[in-house]
Enzyme design. Structure first.
Site, PDB file in Angstrom:
ATOM      1  N   GLU A  45       0.876  -1.171   0.000  1.00  0.00           N
ATOM      2  CA  GLU A  45       0.000   0.000   0.000  1.00  0.00           C
ATOM      3  C   GLU A  45       0.914   1.222   0.000  1.00  0.00           C
ATOM      4  O   GLU A  45       1.502   1.568   1.023  1.00  0.00           O
ATOM      5  CB  GLU A  45      -0.909   0.051   1.226  1.00  0.00           C
ATOM      6  N   ARG A  49       1.304  10.509   0.230  1.00  0.00           N
ATOM      7  CA  ARG A  49       1.581  11.562   1.207  1.00  0.00           C
ATOM      8  C   ARG A  49       2.787  12.414   0.812  1.00  0.00           C
ATOM      9  O   ARG A  49       3.236  13.255   1.579  1.00  0.00           O
ATOM     10  CB  ARG A  49       1.810  10.949   2.588  1.00  0.00           C
ATOM     11  N   LYS A 133     -11.119  -0.969   5.013  1.00  0.00           N
ATOM     12  CA  LYS A 133      -9.921  -0.777   5.816  1.00  0.00           C
ATOM     13  C   LYS A 133     -10.338  -0.395   7.238  1.00  0.00           C
ATOM     14  O   LYS A 133     -11.130   0.538   7.434  1.00  0.00           O
ATOM     15  CB  LYS A 133      -9.064   0.338   5.195  1.00  0.00           C
TER      16      LYS A 133
END
Length: 220
Positions: A45, A49, A133
């Site tokens: 994943e 960012r 999630k």
């Protein structure tokens, strides 16, 4: 209905542990992915960012096709489209944003919104999500909280992807839950190792995590 393809879910279940990280320099993306794969982790994943995020996704998808590439921190409909165009296999987010879920549905991109509460989960279920999630897992109450929170929805076959505060010491109870497809491991890739281009160290880190997982299931 928003469903993950069986092929992706089954692969996540097989690997069990998804390495979560961000990339500050695009040139680190491919050797990092290769190092993880060499250590036995074949799903990631990559979180958006940093400014290098999308280029890193594109590079890994093009040069490390054996890696299952998931992308995290998808916060807008525009990003959903950008991530799919970059070649990612699936996406996730820390929260439940209906606009993002609908955008993923429109382009048939496998996407798991983030949930923490029953209300979050019901909002996701309403939109057809069956893979979500669970974030932030440990801060929310850990495995005992997940068991309690998910119990009323068990008959719906929801599968969870816990991430947040997990590590080699607390991962096994999550992995042994029948409704947990895989966990996210942000502790596996240390930023200092990436900065130092310590790819062998990252391979060792990945291999140790897989070894610990396998050992935990040996007697079952």
């Amino acid at each position: 209905m928003m469903m993950f393809p069986d092929e992706i879910l089954q692969r996540l279940q097989r690997t069990g542990i998804v390495a979560g990280f961000s990339v500050e320099q695009t040139q680190h993306a491919v050797p990092l992915a290769k190092a993880l794969f060499k250590g036995g982790i074949d799903a990631i994943e990559l979180t958006l960012r940093t400014a290098a995020g999308i280029d890193a996704v594109r590079a890994i998808c093009a040069e490390v096709p054996e890696m299952l590439v998931g992308v995290g921190t998808i916060l807008t409909p525009e990003t959903v489209r950008e991530v799919k165009a970059a070649g990612a296999s699936f996406g996730v987010a820390p929260g439940m944003n209906a606009r993002v879920v609908r955008a993923a549905q429109e382009i048939e991109f496998p996407f798991a919104p983030g949930i923490m509460t029953p209300s979050d989960l019901e909002a996701a279920i309403e939109l057809g999500c069956r893979f979500v999630k669970f974030f932030p897992a440990e801060a929310a109450g850990g495995i005992s909280y997940l068991r309690s929170m998910s119990a009323p929805y068990k008959h719906l076959g929801i599968q969870y992807f816990p991430l947040g505060g997990l590590n080699a010491e607390n991962m096994l109870p999550y992995l042994k839950e029948s409704n947990v497809a895989a966990i996210g491991g942000s502790w596996i890739v240390k930023q200092t190792m990436v900065n130092n281009e310590d790819w062998d160290g990252i391979t060792t880190s990945a291999a140790n995590v897989i070894k610990a997982k396998n050992k935990g299931f040996e007697n079952e």
